[in-house]
Design an enzyme around this catalytic site. Structure first.
Site, mmCIF file in Angstrom:
data_model
loop_
_atom_site.group_PDB
_atom_site.id
_atom_site.type_symbol
_atom_site.label_atom_id
_atom_site.label_comp_id
_atom_site.label_asym_id
_atom_site.label_seq_id
_atom_site.Cartn_x
_atom_site.Cartn_y
_atom_site.Cartn_z
ATOM 1 N N SER A 5 8.894 -47.684 -50.943
ATOM 2 C CA SER A 5 8.306 -46.700 -51.824
ATOM 3 C C SER A 5 6.657 -46.555 -51.649
ATOM 4 C CB SER A 5 8.709 -46.601 -53.093
ATOM 5 O OG SER A 5 8.252 -47.861 -53.746
ATOM 6 N N LYS A 6 6.201 -45.798 -52.307
ATOM 7 C CA LYS A 6 4.603 -45.570 -52.237
ATOM 8 C C LYS A 6 4.022 -46.670 -52.588
ATOM 9 C CE LYS A 6 2.589 -41.274 -52.045
ATOM 10 N NZ LYS A 6 3.602 -40.227 -52.153
#
Ligand code: GLU
Length: 466
Positions: A241-242
């Site tokens: 994820s980010k």
């Protein structure tokens, strides 16, 4: 003769080229290229609300940067809607599909009562076995008939034999009542029509495979070889994820990783060939096989990426690396190189590319060739140019003026001057470095002198002395 291999990459154009997508594309590219096959591109742009031309552009740019060239024109899935509808009607005609007149409200009402009664919410359309005489004159969806019992076997090259109970499958809609095809139908028709023999994609599509199988069966088409690969995880083993940092490949370009290193690194994310870590494209194409793909998710590892980058930089072709470095400058919106800087950098490349962990490091090492006289020394370099050091450099200058400009000879001269002052070579090299590079860290002073050549070396020494 065996059928030629055809693979494809089928991104949905809803954003940048994700690092996971890039790896999927790479695997398909390697598989096809290593077998003299074709690697095709299909833009899955059926979701009109989420698909944008900018995203398609970003994906093509990302693939191009990575060096993953595709064969033929990219196919737009949306453009093929007519063909998808045609196949839906063929299944209807052959009795493998049926017209379903259920309305959204009826389906919703069914689901609600199923939920309330704790039954399966899979919709069983009453139209499956209805006689055409009872069909109303109303809009209908086309549903493909799923088998009612038994199981569907997905013979996956990575996941093994995956069995899905058919009572878990509903009669999925292939053509909506507004005449638009569903994604599940489009994928199968496109893969079939494009002659795709091997589908290598993320294992988030494994469940779709069972439903897509319905269409293959209904049409009597050959099922491609399926290989559903585990997704990439972050360094901590959690879903990517980010917060793990860069997700889009263009970010890796902006971080200064050369494409060859990136290909090597991505190939190793989830695939292995013995203990080989560092390899060329040719080797990767020769070695890549589905059997080397692991079953568990690979983890991002920036250390490994840096390490591979250093190895690839060291062996890269100088001109090609310079070319890529210029693209990096453009991507980071840094000023372009002047003609003189380009020439200088090309001469310095054999030295500055050595073990460099990316373009920022190459530029850092090449600072001495990119700047022009008078060199502005930084604070530490200025401190290294004290009066004693300057007088030593002064002594060195006339000897360099007449010396044959060869590395060993230059080394001999600097060593002699150092010895005459009872100093080690390093003590003289430090002010020399400060004068030549304006920094206290740079490539070796002799490498710099060879690259700068006599006039520029003497000019810089004079500037430092006076
Ligand atoms: N468009 C799908 C995606 O971007 C890929 C579908 C497929 O490979 O079959 O995840």
């Amino acid at each position: 003769m065996s059928t030629p291999v055809v693979t494809r990459f089928a991104p949905s154009p809803t954003g940048f080229l994700h690092i996971g997508g890039a790896r999927t594309a790479l695997f398909n590219w390697l598989y096809a290229r290593g077998r003299g096959g074709k690697f095709l591109l299909r833009i899955e742009d059926t979701d009109r609300a989420r698909s944008t031309p900018e995203a398609t552009e970003a994906i093509l740019t990302g693939l191009t940067w990575l060096g993953l060239d595709w064969d033929e024109e990219p196919v737009s899935q949306f453009d093929r809607a007519g063909r998808h509808a045609e196949v839906a009607h063929e299944m209807l005609a052959s009795g493998h599909a049926y017209k379903c007149f259920s309305t959204q409200d009826e389906i919703e009402a069914f689901r609600e009562s199923a939920r309330a009664e704790g039954r399966s919410t899979l919709y069983r359309s009453p139209w499956r076995d209805a006689s055409p005489d009872t069909h109303p004159d109303a809009p209908y969806a086309i549903r493909v008939k799923a088998p009612l019992d038994g199981e569907t076997l997905i013979d996956d090259q990575v996941q093994g034999q995956v069995r899905i109970r058919n009572d878990q499958l509903d009669d999925m809609i292939v053509l909506r009542s507004d005449g638009t095809p569903t994604y599940m139908l489009a994928v199968v028709v496109d893969d079939h029509d494009m002659g795709v023999t091997h589908v290598i994609r993320g294992d988030d599509h494994l469940n779709n495979a069972a439903r897509q199988m319905l269409v293959y069966r209904a049409m009597g088409w050959d099922v491609p070889v399926w290989a559903h690969i585990p997704l990439i995880h972050g360094p901590d083993g959690k879903k990517l994820s980010k917060r793990h940092g860069a997700l889009g490949v263009e970010e890796y370009q902006r971080m200064g990783y050369p494409a060859a290193a990136m290909r090597n690194y991505l190939a190793r994310l989830g695939w292995s060939h013995g203990n080989d870590e560092f390899f060329t494209d040719t080797q990767a194409q020769e070695w890549f096989d589905i059997s080397g793909i692991g079953k568990s998710p690979a983890r991002l590892d920036f250390k490994k990426l840096d390490h591979l980058t250093a190895q690839h930089s060291s062996v890269a072709d100088d001109a090609a690396l310079l070319h890529e470095l210029e693209a990096y400058l453009a991507a980071t919106e840094a000023p372009a190189l002047s003609a003189a800087q380009r020439d200088g950098l090309l001469r310095a490349m054999p030295v500055v590319k050595e073990k460099a962990k990316g373009f920022a490091q190459i530029l850092e090492k090449a600072h001495f060739i990119l700047t022009t006289r008078p060199i502005e020394p930084d604070e530490k370099a200025a401190a290294a140019l004290d009066n004693v050091s300057r007088s030593i450099l002064k002594e060195l200058t006339p000897r360099l003026r007449t010396a044959t400009w060869e590395r060993e000879i230059l080394e001999g001269i600097v060593t002699e001057v150092a010895q005459a002052h009872g100093l080690g070579l390093g003590k003289v090299a430090q002010p020399l470095r400060a004068a030549l590079a304006g920094r206290t860290s740079s490539p070796s002073v002799f490498d710099m002198m060879m690259i700068l050549d006599r006039d520029e070396t003497l000019g810089r020494l004079n500037d430092a002395i006076t």
